[in-house]
Enzyme design. Structure first.
Site: not given
Length: 502
Positions: A96, A151, A153, A244
């Protein structure tokens, strides 16, 4: 006489308010003792696969990213190194981004295709539903029976998929969650304390809940879902900031089992600046209360054992503790003036509340460190006062999230800036991602000044027992406010230098 009665009445009112807040905090403290008990009772009962797959099933790896210039290459490189047959692996880059991250992701996608990977690059312009929307869009085109979410990182080990896939041989297992590690744990005092926070949650709470049959949640990343479980639970919803937690509870209320693997670590990068940390904590806190409002009534309507309902209630409402903590901060000074209590009050009220609140927090994180690092946990004991102080200093930031959720104030999913930092940099650099500015540091500074006065007042009144605790509050608010402002000043200095050199 009338003045004396008024003073007595005010003293009673302040005392009742003060003790009521402490009782509320004590309830959450007692719950922490319950978590410690469940963890110690079940720590040697690890989950085991019921069988092994004779043939490995297809897996889709979803990588939701948004403006991750510093870490996108590291993420894709870690996925490239996964030890899983290429013909059974689909990679989805769900992007995005509005910056150069998109160009990097497209370049890396082309490289992966050349190397024989089944990879799909999906770029959205509207960012509808934020991360949940990206995951839902990817779900429509996912080929795998199982979906591994990472994710930007996170840096998984090559064998991570093979370590968790066999748990899905049990048809009732809908999700397998791995524990987060910390790439930059020793970067600074802030990251060391964050690591202690997360170890308490990710080691004690998740292990205790999962192995005792209570509900626990997918942590948003470093976990694998059965695709049919997501579909059966009505997919990803966009109406909370913690999609989540929301999906996790809906799936478990549908009868799906979750498995937690505390010994399988997937390391990630901790926020290195206070504003990024506050942004992350605000999102988690607000989202959890949004989920609480949405799902707690459904939990109590469901046909579930009472212990599961009680634990779910404690879990989903736990962040109300920050609101109580701010209320306690405001009440401390009036209480010190209004109430002159004797030793019996201290024995019957102060001492039990002290053990239910402060001692429970310290013991919770201490037990977490003892099991996270059995041989060297004692080296980090000195961090305990800083951990308690930071928890206090973050209370205003997190209480704001609670209040916004209560008032149904909507806000976008604000990502936590990550800079690809795994060790101390040689030189401080200007960063391109900055958390949203706010007046919050000035409010925190006012609280610091307030507690500075409280410390002075306690010394004047010779209330020596109160001084160490008030110093912890003073230090926590001072540290959080200063670190918030210092980062902005540092980056503003870079901006001024850039303009002067232009």
């Amino acid at each position: 006489m009338s003045g004396s009665l008024d003073a007595m009445f005010q003293s009673v009112i302040w005392t009742v308010c003060y003790v009521s807040v402490l009782i509320g905090l004590s309830a959450y403290g007692i719950h922490r003792y319950c978590i410690i008990y469940l963890f110690l009772k079940n720590r040697n009962r690890p989950a085991k696969p019921v069988a092994t797959f004779e043939e490995l099933p297809p897996v889709t790896v979803q990588l939701p990213v948004f403006n991750e210039f510093y870490v996108i290459r590291r993420l894709i490189e870690s996925v490239r190194n996964l030890d899983y047959p290429k013909n059974l692996l689909q990679i989805q880059i769900l992007d995005d981004s509005t910056d150069e991250t998109s160009q990097i992701a497209e370049t890396e996608t082309a490289r992966l295709r050349e190397e024989g990977f089944d990879v799909e690059y999906l770029h959205r312009d509207n960012r509808e539903g934020f991360k949940a929307g990206a995951l839902a869009a990817g779900m429509e085109r996912a080929k795998g029976e199982y979906i591994f979410i990472l994710d930007a990182d996170f840096v998984p080990a090559p064998d991570v998929l093979k370590k968790c896939i066999d748990y899905f041989t049990d048809d009732k297992v809908g999700m397998v969650q791995m524990r987060w590690g910390h790439l930059n744990r020793n970067y600074s005092l802030l990251t060391k304390v964050q690591a202690m926070f997360l170890d308490g949650h990710l080691l004690l709470e998740q292990t205790a809940r999962s192995r005792s049959g209570r509900f626990f949640n997918f942590n948003g990343t470093a976990g694998m879902w059965r695709k049919s479980c997501i579909e059966d639970a009505d997919g990803w919803h966009y109406d909370t900031l913690t999609e989540d937690l929301d999906l996790s509870y809906r799936a478990q209320m549908r009868g799906w089992k979750f498995v937690y693997l505390p010994d399988v670590l997937v390391p990630a990068e901790l926020p290195v600046d206070m504003n990024g940390f506050k942004s992350q904590q605000h999102r988690w806190t607000k989202g959890s209360i949004q989920t609480c409002k949405k799902l707690l009534p459904e939990v109590w309507k469901a046909r579930l054992p009472l212990l599961i309902k009680l634990e779910a209630t404690a879990h989903l409402t736990s962040n109300f503790g920050y609101l109580l903590l701010v209320m306690l901060c405001v009440l401390i000074l009036p209480q010190s003036f209004a109430a002159k209590h004797g030793p019996m009050y201290s024995l019957l009220v102060d001492l039990p509340i002290f053990f239910a609140t402060s001692v429970s927090i310290a013991l919770f994180y201490l037990v977490g460190q003892m099991h996270q690092n059995p041989r060297g946990w004692w080296r980090d004991i000195w961090l305990m006062p800083f951990t308690l102080a930071l928890a206090t200093g973050m209370s205003v930031n997190n209480a704001r999230g609670v209040i916004e959720a209560i008032l149904n104030r909507q806000s976008e999913f604000t990502r936590t800036p990550k800079y690809g930092i795994e060790a101390k940099p040689v030189a401080v650099r200007r960063v391109r991602y900055m958390p949203i500015k706010s007046l919050l540091p000035f409010i925190e500074l006012l609280f610091a000044l307030y507690f500075g006065y409280c410390v002075w007042n306690s010394i004047e009144l010779q209330q020596w027992i109160s001084v160490p605790f008030l110093m912890m509050f003073f230090g926590g608010f001072t540290y959080v406010a200063w670190k918030s402002v210092a980062f902005w000043l540092q980056q503003s200095g870079f901006a001024l230098m850039a303009r002067s050199n232009a």
